[in-house]
Design an enzyme around this catalytic site. Structure first.
Site, PDB file in Angstrom:
ATOM      1  N   ASP A  46       0.847  -1.195   0.000  1.00  0.00           N
ATOM      2  CA  ASP A  46       0.000   0.000   0.000  1.00  0.00           C
ATOM      3  C   ASP A  46       0.884   1.247   0.000  1.00  0.00           C
ATOM      4  O   ASP A  46       1.522   1.578   0.992  1.00  0.00           O
ATOM      5  CB  ASP A  46      -0.884   0.003   1.260  1.00  0.00           C
ATOM      6  CG  ASP A  46      -1.865   1.165   1.257  1.00  0.00           C
ATOM      7  OD1 ASP A  46      -2.967   1.011   0.706  1.00  0.00           O
ATOM      8  OD2 ASP A  46      -1.517   2.244   1.793  1.00  0.00           O
ATOM      9  N   TYR A  51       3.518   9.590  -0.542  1.00  0.00           N
ATOM     10  CA  TYR A  51       4.608   8.963   0.231  1.00  0.00           C
ATOM     11  C   TYR A  51       5.973   9.108  -0.464  1.00  0.00           C
ATOM     12  O   TYR A  51       6.993   8.815   0.126  1.00  0.00           O
ATOM     13  CB  TYR A  51       4.337   7.470   0.492  1.00  0.00           C
ATOM     14  CG  TYR A  51       3.027   7.137   1.167  1.00  0.00           C
ATOM     15  CD1 TYR A  51       2.248   8.122   1.782  1.00  0.00           C
ATOM     16  CD2 TYR A  51       2.547   5.830   1.208  1.00  0.00           C
ATOM     17  CE1 TYR A  51       1.039   7.811   2.392  1.00  0.00           C
ATOM     18  CE2 TYR A  51       1.339   5.515   1.826  1.00  0.00           C
ATOM     19  CZ  TYR A  51       0.590   6.511   2.403  1.00  0.00           C
ATOM     20  OH  TYR A  51      -0.606   6.191   3.005  1.00  0.00           O
ATOM     21  N   LYS A  76      -2.415   6.006  -4.350  1.00  0.00           N
ATOM     22  CA  LYS A  76      -3.489   6.964  -4.024  1.00  0.00           C
ATOM     23  C   LYS A  76      -3.200   8.323  -4.640  1.00  0.00           C
ATOM     24  O   LYS A  76      -2.048   8.765  -4.671  1.00  0.00           O
ATOM     25  CB  LYS A  76      -3.609   7.127  -2.501  1.00  0.00           C
ATOM     26  CG  LYS A  76      -3.551   5.828  -1.724  1.00  0.00           C
ATOM     27  CD  LYS A  76      -3.806   6.005  -0.248  1.00  0.00           C
ATOM     28  CE  LYS A  76      -3.478   4.729   0.515  1.00  0.00           C
ATOM     29  NZ  LYS A  76      -2.050   4.590   0.867  1.00  0.00           N
ATOM     30  N   HIS A 109      -7.164   9.753  -2.089  1.00  0.00           N
ATOM     31  CA  HIS A 109      -6.525   9.673  -0.765  1.00  0.00           C
ATOM     32  C   HIS A 109      -7.375  10.342   0.327  1.00  0.00           C
ATOM     33  O   HIS A 109      -7.553   9.786   1.400  1.00  0.00           O
ATOM     34  CB  HIS A 109      -5.135  10.317  -0.841  1.00  0.00           C
ATOM     35  CG  HIS A 109      -4.164   9.801   0.174  1.00  0.00           C
ATOM     36  ND1 HIS A 109      -2.817   9.715  -0.072  1.00  0.00           N
ATOM     37  CD2 HIS A 109      -4.327   9.373   1.445  1.00  0.00           C
ATOM     38  CE1 HIS A 109      -2.208   9.235   1.000  1.00  0.00           C
ATOM     39  NE2 HIS A 109      -3.107   9.022   1.935  1.00  0.00           N
ATOM     40  N   VAL A 233       9.861  -0.718   9.336  1.00  0.00           N
ATOM     41  CA  VAL A 233      11.151  -0.782   8.646  1.00  0.00           C
ATOM     42  C   VAL A 233      12.062  -1.794   9.345  1.00  0.00           C
ATOM     43  O   VAL A 233      13.224  -1.934   8.977  1.00  0.00           O
ATOM     44  CB  VAL A 233      11.847   0.608   8.608  1.00  0.00           C
ATOM     45  CG1 VAL A 233      11.070   1.578   7.718  1.00  0.00           C
ATOM     46  CG2 VAL A 233      12.015   1.198  10.010  1.00  0.00           C
ATOM     47  N   ASN A 241       4.596  -9.292  12.240  1.00  0.00           N
ATOM     48  CA  ASN A 241       3.279  -8.837  11.780  1.00  0.00           C
ATOM     49  C   ASN A 241       2.685  -9.763  10.717  1.00  0.00           C
ATOM     50  O   ASN A 241       1.518  -9.624  10.353  1.00  0.00           O
ATOM     51  CB  ASN A 241       3.370  -7.407  11.219  1.00  0.00           C
ATOM     52  CG  ASN A 241       3.777  -6.392  12.278  1.00  0.00           C
ATOM     53  OD1 ASN A 241       3.709  -6.675  13.473  1.00  0.00           O
ATOM     54  ND2 ASN A 241       4.215  -5.211  11.852  1.00  0.00           N
TER      55      ASN A 241
END
Ligand SMILES: NC(=O)c1ccc[n+]([C@@H]2O[C@H](COP(=O)([O-])OP(=O)(O)OC[C@H]3O[C@@H](n4cnc5c(N)ncnc54)[C@H](OP(=O)(O)O)[C@@H]3O)[C@@H](O)[C@H]2O)c1
Length: 274
Positions: A46, A51, A76, A109, A233, A241
């Site tokens: 994503d 970004y 986005k 967005h 990171v 996760n």
């Protein structure tokens, strides 16, 4: 490799329910971080024009050696884009920057209700969708009110609505509205950017399952049907996760996490972003 469940969007496209978010990953770090995530097994990335790491996301996808068709990529539309014409140009720029000939999902967005006619922008999204170069189109940070306007004035129902959603902001009403209208809900900042992880309830449930609070929160999302893409990171956390498919929360655990909802936002309210 772990089989991540998929959610079927309202046009039949399948999206992996667990992905990897790249907000605030510096352009210089983004290629290697995304490569790490792909190595761990994530197949859904994503990103966003905002970004400034689309280029590196595209590089990582190519350098991974994994077929493009096996990786679901979302981007986005930036907030500076106001008209239909600018929207079409911005979409081309995203494809060029990523080095792709199609996107899996393209999102508005933020609605920016005071400064942008998001209905006009959405009509341009419909053109993009019809051109076949975005497999699905959707919105982000849309409230019920914004979605109702699209519903009355446009044709294509958004495939997803990506909103802030974590145990402190469970968004039950908006999730129900999305679901009634065939819109899948995606949860941004699924672990509240780390702010929820010290909560005593999450710490207790985690210790009962011999898991971490982050894993409990992500598992809660998956079991209630949210699409999530935690960002990290840190290699160990990227792995942590992703390790969500060999345990299950009980109905009691689910209720305990859901009871933490207090309408607590970490980001701005969508009406205030203009
Ligand atoms: N549509 C929108 O308006 C919008 C807004 C915000 C976010 N998003 C999307 O949602 C994605 C996720 O949201 P987010 O990045 O804001 O926040 P998040 O995923 O909820 O949290 C990320 C933060 O938590 C830390 N973290 C990650 N895993 C952890 C773990 N297992 N244990 C402890 N800490 C952990 C990360 O640190 P390290 O990186 O230092 O490891 C980072 O500081 C974004 O990347 C973006 O793709 C969309």
């Amino acid at each position: 490799m772990t089989d991540v469940p998929t959610v079927t969007l309202n046009n039949g496209v399948e999206i992996p329910q667990l992905g990897f978010g790249v907000f605030q990953i510096k352009p210089d770090d983004a290629r290697d971080t995304v490569l790490s995530a792909l190595e761990v097994g994530y197949r859904h990335i994503d990103t966003a024009q905002m970004y400034r790491n689309e280029k590196q996301v595209g590089e990582a996808v190519r350098d991974s050696g994994i077929d493009r068709s096996e990786i679901f990529v979302t981007s986005k539309l930036n907030n500076g884009v106001h008209t239909a014409e600018e929207t079409l140009e911005a979409f081309e720029t995203s494809l060029d920057t990523l080095g792709f000939d199609y996107l899996d999902l393209f999102l508005v967005h933020w609605p920016m209700p005071e400064t942008r006619n998001y209905v006009e922008v959405w009509r341009a999204f419909e053109d993009i969708y019809r051109s076949g170069r975005a497999r699905a189109i959707g919105v982000s940070n849309f409230t019920e009110h914004h979605l109702r306007r699209l519903h009355t004035e446009t044709t294509v129902v958004p495939a997803v609505n990506q909103v802030e959603l974590h145990p402190y902001l469970a968004q039950d009403a908006l999730r129900a509205f999305d679901s009634e209208h065939g819109i899948a809900t995606e949860a941004w900042s699924p672990i509240g950017q780390g702010t929820v992880l010290g909560d005593p309830v999450l710490v207790r449930v985690a210790s009962e399952h011999d898991r971490t609070p982050a894993q409990v929160v992500l598992r809660w999302h998956l079991q209630r049907g949210d699409i999530v893409f935690p960002k990290s990171v840190t290699r160990a956390r990227i792995e942590e996760n992703f390790a969500l498919f060999d345990f299950e929360l009980s109905a009691e655990d689910m209720a305990a996490v859901s009871a933490l909802d207090k309408g607590g936002r970490i980001g701005p309210h969508p009406e205030d972003v203009n």
